[in-house]
Write an enzyme that holds these catalytic residues in place. Structure first.
Site, PDB file in Angstrom:
ATOM      1  N   CYS A  24      54.901  -3.364  -4.198  1.00  8.05           N
ATOM      2  CA  CYS A  24      53.947  -4.205  -4.920  1.00  8.05           C
ATOM      3  C   CYS A  24      54.677  -4.970  -6.031  1.00  8.05           C
ATOM      4  O   CYS A  24      55.676  -4.515  -6.572  1.00  8.05           O
ATOM      5  CB  CYS A  24      52.839  -3.341  -5.529  1.00  8.05           C
ATOM      6  SG  CYS A  24      51.538  -4.317  -6.344  1.00  8.05           S
ATOM      7  N   ARG A  54      55.032  -2.445 -13.242  1.00  6.89           N
ATOM      8  CA  ARG A  54      55.306  -1.038 -13.572  1.00  6.89           C
ATOM      9  C   ARG A  54      56.015  -0.282 -12.449  1.00  6.89           C
ATOM     10  O   ARG A  54      56.252   0.905 -12.552  1.00  6.89           O
ATOM     11  CB  ARG A  54      53.987  -0.336 -13.917  1.00  6.89           C
ATOM     12  CG  ARG A  54      53.288  -0.933 -15.126  1.00  6.89           C
ATOM     13  CD  ARG A  54      51.840  -0.499 -15.206  1.00  6.89           C
ATOM     14  NE  ARG A  54      51.050  -1.036 -14.086  1.00  6.89           N
ATOM     15  CZ  ARG A  54      49.755  -0.786 -13.909  1.00  6.89           C
ATOM     16  NH1 ARG A  54      49.119  -0.013 -14.755  1.00  6.89           N
ATOM     17  NH2 ARG A  54      49.109  -1.309 -12.888  1.00  6.89           N
ATOM     18  N   ASP A  77      53.645  -5.356  -8.905  1.00  7.07           N
ATOM     19  CA  ASP A  77      53.279  -4.744 -10.185  1.00  7.07           C
ATOM     20  C   ASP A  77      54.511  -4.483 -11.058  1.00  7.07           C
ATOM     21  O   ASP A  77      55.483  -3.880 -10.597  1.00  7.07           O
ATOM     22  CB  ASP A  77      52.532  -3.423  -9.917  1.00  7.07           C
ATOM     23  CG  ASP A  77      51.806  -2.916 -11.154  1.00  7.07           C
ATOM     24  OD1 ASP A  77      52.487  -2.682 -12.185  1.00  7.07           O
ATOM     25  OD2 ASP A  77      50.578  -2.748 -11.096  1.00  7.07           O
ATOM     26  N   CYS A  97      46.827   0.603  -8.106  1.00  5.34           N
ATOM     27  CA  CYS A  97      47.206  -0.759  -7.707  1.00  5.34           C
ATOM     28  C   CYS A  97      46.028  -1.734  -7.914  1.00  5.34           C
ATOM     29  O   CYS A  97      44.948  -1.545  -7.355  1.00  5.34           O
ATOM     30  CB  CYS A  97      47.634  -0.771  -6.242  1.00  5.34           C
ATOM     31  SG  CYS A  97      48.184  -2.404  -5.676  1.00  5.34           S
ATOM     32  N   HIS A 140      51.396   2.048  -4.742  1.00  3.42           N
ATOM     33  CA  HIS A 140      51.302   2.833  -5.976  1.00  3.42           C
ATOM     34  C   HIS A 140      49.848   3.055  -6.347  1.00  3.42           C
ATOM     35  O   HIS A 140      48.999   2.202  -6.139  1.00  3.42           O
ATOM     36  CB  HIS A 140      52.047   2.141  -7.125  1.00  3.42           C
ATOM     37  CG  HIS A 140      51.433   0.835  -7.563  1.00  3.42           C
ATOM     38  ND1 HIS A 140      50.679   0.716  -8.695  1.00  3.42           N
ATOM     39  CD2 HIS A 140      51.447  -0.392  -7.000  1.00  3.42           C
ATOM     40  CE1 HIS A 140      50.273  -0.523  -8.825  1.00  3.42           C
ATOM     41  NE2 HIS A 140      50.717  -1.235  -7.817  1.00  3.42           N
TER      42      HIS A 140
END
Ligand code: CO
Length: 218
Positions: free
Chosen positions: A47, A51, A49, A106, A103
């Site tokens: 992803c 993080r 993302d 998400c 994750h």
């Protein structure tokens, strides 16, 4: 935007200089070797993302991983960007381990659980809605919303393993005898740990084969 915001990027350039010096100090040959060629052992599909930075969470170095990221770590059969990365990773770089890592928490998956919304991202998230629809009977049995969200994250990864294993790229590679494995993982934002969903696929998956689509997490 104030002056401080306008200069934020300079901090990155400063940190980059420090990082480069540190890396060079640790291994004077590193950049010389990396400039010559790349031999990554892993292809990571994850992803976007912020993080979930692949190299940092796996303790890997530049040169270790060939990486593709998009919202909700999707494998879409008409996505030329993804297919080009997979083709190059498998056929040019000779990578045998492909990791699809979702994750928990998400945003892309969360959006697919809520009301339909407008905008470009909604079209992308549509693919996750399809995963939810495909597994509605299982998801409807989970009354706790957080647990249902977590399970959809897992099911989404499992479906992407399935979809990737059905690409012409992998079918042809397996037919040639390549020992390629597609792994399905989920990363926990709350503890920084990766869970292997135990759905590793090492063969072409036919339409009638539903073992992966219903894979249980471990
Ligand atoms: Co995400």
């Amino acid at each position: 935007m104030n002056i401080k915001d306008a200069d934020l990027h300079r901090d990155l350039l400063h940190k980059n200089k420090e990082w480069s010096a540190r890396m060079h100090q640790d291994n004077p040959e590193l950049f010389t070797e990396l400039a010559k060629h790349q031999h990554p052992f892993f292809l990571w599909i994850g992803c976007s993302d912020s993080r979930v930075p692949p190299n940092q969470i796996t303790g890997t170095m530049p040169g270790d991983m060939f990486i593709h990221r998009n919202i909700a770590n999707m494998v879409v059969h008409t996505d030329m960007n993804l297919l080009s990365v997979v083709d190059y990773g498998v056929n040019a770089l000779g990578i045998d381990h492909i990791i699809i890592c979702g994750h928990y928490g998400c945003g892309g998956v969360k959006a697919a659980m809520g009301k339909e919304f407008g905008g470009v991202a909604a079209n992308w998230v549509r693919h996750v809605r399809d995963v939810a629809r495909l597994h509605r009977s299982e998801l409807d049995l989970i009354k706790d919303e957080q647990a249902r969200f977590d399970r959809l994250v897992e099911l989404n990864v499992i479906e992407q393993v399935y979809d990737l294993s059905r690409t012409v790229i992998l079918r042809d590679a397996w037919q040639r005898g390549r020992p390629i494995k597609v792994h399905g993982w989920v990363y926990g934002l709350h503890d920084g740990l990766i869970k292997d969903l135990g759905v590793t696929c090492d063969r072409y998956v036919h339409d009638a084969d539903t073992t992966l689509a219903t894979g249980n997490s471990i």
